[in-house]
Design a protein around this motif. Structure first.
Motif, mmCIF file in Angstrom:
data_model
loop_
_atom_site.group_PDB
_atom_site.id
_atom_site.type_symbol
_atom_site.label_atom_id
_atom_site.label_comp_id
_atom_site.label_asym_id
_atom_site.label_seq_id
_atom_site.Cartn_x
_atom_site.Cartn_y
_atom_site.Cartn_z
ATOM 1 N N LEU A 109 0.784 -1.202 0.140
ATOM 2 C CA LEU A 109 0.009 -0.121 -0.111
ATOM 3 C C LEU A 109 0.745 1.211 0.045
ATOM 4 O O LEU A 109 0.580 2.288 -0.649
ATOM 5 N N MET A 110 1.893 1.205 0.700
ATOM 6 C CA MET A 110 2.839 2.415 0.793
ATOM 7 C C MET A 110 3.512 2.561 -0.144
ATOM 8 O O MET A 110 3.714 3.664 -0.787
ATOM 9 N N LYS A 111 4.154 1.470 -0.789
ATOM 10 C CA LYS A 111 4.740 1.634 -2.111
ATOM 11 C C LYS A 111 3.970 2.078 -3.285
ATOM 12 O O LYS A 111 4.324 3.168 -3.988
ATOM 13 N N LYS A 112 2.689 1.513 -3.136
ATOM 14 C CA LYS A 112 1.592 2.172 -4.364
ATOM 15 C C LYS A 112 1.234 3.668 -4.365
ATOM 16 O O LYS A 112 1.162 4.502 -5.361
ATOM 17 N N TYR A 113 1.142 4.201 -2.964
ATOM 18 C CA TYR A 113 0.473 5.465 -2.794
ATOM 19 C C TYR A 113 1.945 6.697 -2.419
ATOM 20 O O TYR A 113 1.539 7.663 -2.127
ATOM 21 N N GLY A 114 3.005 5.979 -2.372
ATOM 22 C CA GLY A 114 3.953 6.824 -2.245
ATOM 23 C C GLY A 114 4.192 7.324 -0.814
ATOM 24 O O GLY A 114 4.532 8.351 -0.520
ATOM 25 N N ILE A 115 3.978 6.664 0.135
ATOM 26 C CA ILE A 115 3.913 6.874 1.573
ATOM 27 C C ILE A 115 5.384 6.655 2.103
ATOM 28 O O ILE A 115 5.767 5.315 1.803
ATOM 29 N N PRO A 116 6.136 7.381 2.581
ATOM 30 C CA PRO A 116 7.569 7.114 2.857
ATOM 31 C C PRO A 116 7.714 5.844 3.861
ATOM 32 O O PRO A 116 7.228 5.838 4.950
ATOM 33 N N THR A 117 8.458 4.823 3.396
ATOM 34 C CA THR A 117 8.777 3.681 4.170
ATOM 35 C C THR A 117 10.158 3.075 3.962
ATOM 36 O O THR A 117 10.749 3.604 2.892
ATOM 37 N N GLU A 247 0.607 15.692 6.340
ATOM 38 C CA GLU A 247 0.281 16.011 4.760
ATOM 39 C C GLU A 247 0.661 14.712 4.034
ATOM 40 O O GLU A 247 0.288 14.552 2.905
ATOM 41 N N ASN A 248 2.109 14.017 4.338
ATOM 42 C CA ASN A 248 2.732 13.302 3.726
ATOM 43 C C ASN A 248 2.490 11.612 4.040
ATOM 44 O O ASN A 248 2.675 10.800 3.395
ATOM 45 N N ILE A 249 1.734 11.359 5.530
ATOM 46 C CA ILE A 249 1.753 10.130 5.887
ATOM 47 C C ILE A 249 0.293 9.915 6.340
ATOM 48 O O ILE A 249 -0.357 9.142 5.936
ATOM 49 N N PHE A 250 -0.286 10.736 7.358
ATOM 50 C CA PHE A 250 -1.648 10.178 7.905
ATOM 51 C C PHE A 250 -2.635 10.510 6.943
ATOM 52 O O PHE A 250 -3.470 9.508 6.789
ATOM 53 N N LYS A 251 -2.595 11.574 6.251
ATOM 54 C CA LYS A 251 -3.889 11.901 5.396
ATOM 55 C C LYS A 251 -3.841 10.984 4.056
ATOM 56 O O LYS A 251 -4.838 10.184 3.742
ATOM 57 N N GLY A 278 13.819 12.230 6.798
ATOM 58 C CA GLY A 278 12.572 12.574 7.161
ATOM 59 C C GLY A 278 11.877 11.413 7.871
ATOM 60 O O GLY A 278 12.301 10.201 7.659
ATOM 61 N N PRO A 279 10.658 11.372 8.271
ATOM 62 C CA PRO A 279 9.970 10.712 8.778
ATOM 63 C C PRO A 279 9.382 9.346 7.899
ATOM 64 O O PRO A 279 9.260 10.010 6.721
ATOM 65 N N LYS A 280 9.414 8.326 8.511
ATOM 66 C CA LYS A 280 8.909 7.206 7.434
ATOM 67 C C LYS A 280 8.238 6.082 8.530
ATOM 68 O O LYS A 280 8.269 6.139 9.343
ATOM 69 N N VAL A 281 7.225 5.371 7.851
ATOM 70 C CA VAL A 281 6.498 4.366 8.529
ATOM 71 C C VAL A 281 7.322 3.182 8.596
ATOM 72 O O VAL A 281 7.582 2.619 7.793
ATOM 73 N N LEU A 282 7.341 2.664 9.932
ATOM 74 C CA LEU A 282 7.843 1.240 10.150
ATOM 75 C C LEU A 282 6.550 0.399 10.220
ATOM 76 O O LEU A 282 6.730 -0.711 9.733
ATOM 77 N N GLU A 283 5.600 1.001 10.829
ATOM 78 C CA GLU A 283 4.198 -0.249 10.786
ATOM 79 C C GLU A 283 2.869 0.563 10.861
ATOM 80 O O GLU A 283 2.942 1.661 11.499
#
Length: 419
Positions: A109-117, A247-251, A278-283
């Motif tokens: 999901l993160m890869k598809k929508y460009g969410i930093p991870t 703006e880049n992760i939650f929404k 910058g901030p990235k999502v671990l889980e």
């Protein structure tokens, strides 16, 4: 209102404690509950995965709202079962809870929508995973795909440790079916921050920040656990970082779930790491974190039940969610040997003395009430939580509370809040 809370740990004790403060609530039940919850709610001997009996109880007792605490029932679709019977329930449906139930789904999901991870690869074959490990840089992260009580993530310092992790997860099935597939990720350096958020599928309202201590021993040594303590707010999560994450992760995460036809309503937990890039999502988690809940909810000024109702009715934007300008620290008192082998059934002394200290609340995680006596009944036994005007004051008060409590083989970290 009559409210039923499903679960029996420290998170559920905190939920029951907060829900019972709402003027909207007349009666609270908890299934199955624990020794501490029994003082605030009527405990019902029904397990969290026994959907049929939970629904039957809710119908027969005219429960107005059911709140689901743990991850397993959410991933298995308890919310859908309740809703199909016309019952009001707080939590995401099975299709949305997949964001926690499958690390493969959430990474894709993160890869598809460009969410930093972190960069990653997925394997359903241990031989291929081991072959891939020859060419990665270390340390590397090996994760079981499914739910593993917060213990399915192994940071391997070298090739041999990584191979051992793959073998344990995929071949030995130490986490059961959760290890049918593994995710192998690049290791990200930085401090971790937990942000829990209320969302009704459109509006996202982040809660105050928290930081968790996962390792069993002081100075982040020893095995990963479900969490040995937490503090709120984080010392490093600035308003600028919060604005970036919004703006880049939650929404984007909530919008991505909508795009996938998996509207998420409930608590979305963002496990973040603040890297040099910058901030990235671990889980992601699909529910309140444990023990993050124990430091976040005591700081909530608004009525929690009112917020739950707004989320269910998709009108979260109409509710003002307010927080106290203070700090909270939770020190987990665990059974000796946790997260590996430990013994239970030991009497606990001093809980009342700890709670005589101003600002201290003791949340029960693994306890039972037997013949009027509280005894140990789990790996993580108690979460001694203190409120203070700042973190240093809250730390001092929490450890004052800890000093009053004793049980055989008890173990706790001495450095909670000092990051």
């Amino acid at each position: 209102m009559k409210v039923l809370v499903v679960g029996g740990g420290g998170r559920e004790h905190t939920l029951v404690w907060k829900i019972s403060q709402s003027p909207l609530v007349d009666k609270v039940y908890c299934a199955p509950g624990n020794g501490g919850i029994a003082k605030l709610a009527e405990c019902i001997d029904i397990k969290a995965m026994d959907f049929e009996n939970l629904v039957k109880f809710a119908e027969e007792n005219k429960i107005d709202l059911t709140v689901i605490g743990p991850d397993d029932p959410l991933a298995a679709g308890i919310v859908d079962v309740f809703e199909a019977r016309g019952l009001r329930v707080f939590g995401p449906g099975k299709d949305a809870a997949m964001i926690e139930g499958s690390k493969v789904f959430s990474k894709n999901l993160m890869k598809k929508y460009g969410i930093p991870t972190a960069a990653y690869e997925v394997f359903d074959n241990s031989k291929e995973a081991v072959e891939y490990l020859r060419n990665v840089s270390y340390p590397a992260v090996v994760k079981a795909e499914g739910l593993a009580l917060g213990k399915g993530v192994i940071i391997a310092r070298n090739y041999d440790e990584a191979v051992q992790a793959v073998k344990e997860i995929m071949d030995d099935k130490v986490f059961g079916q959760a290890g049918n597939r593994v995710v192998i990720e690049e290791f990200l350096a930085g401090q971790e921050v937990s942000i829990l958020a209320f969302t009704d599928g459109t509006t996202v309202v982040p809660m105050v920040s928290a930081q968790d201590h996962k390792r069993a021993y002081d100075h982040d040594q020893g095995l990963n656990t479900g969490g040995m303590g937490t503090f709120s707010p984080s010392r490093i999560y600035t308003p600028e970082i919060a604005a970036y994450c919004m703006e880049n992760i939650f929404k984007p995460t909530v919008q991505a779930m909508n795009q996938e036809g998996r509207k998420f309503k409930g608590i979305l937990y963002f496990g973040l790491i603040l890297t040099k890039d910058g901030p990235k999502v671990l889980e992601y988690n699909a529910r309140f974190g444990d023990p993050e809940t124990q430091v976040v909810l005591p700081r909530l000024k608004s009525d929690l039940v009112e917020i739950f109702n707004a989320v269910i009715d998709e009108r979260l934007s109409e509710v003002k969610v307010e927080w106290e300008d203070n700090a909270a620290v939770c020190v987990v008192m665990a059974s000796g040997g946790y997260p590996q082998k430990y013994y239970t059934g030991y009497p606990i002394e001093g809980i009342e003395d700890a709670e005589l200290i101003e600002g201290v609340t003791v949340f029960h995680a693994g306890t039972k009430l037997i013949d009027g006596k509280i005894v140990t009944a789990g790996g993580r036994v108690l979460g001694v939580t203190a409120i203070g005007s700042n973190l240093d004051e809250a730390i001092k008060t929490a450890y004052e509370g800890v000093s009053k409590i004793s049980f055989k083989d008890m173990h706790y970290r001495k450095d909670i809040g000092i990051k």
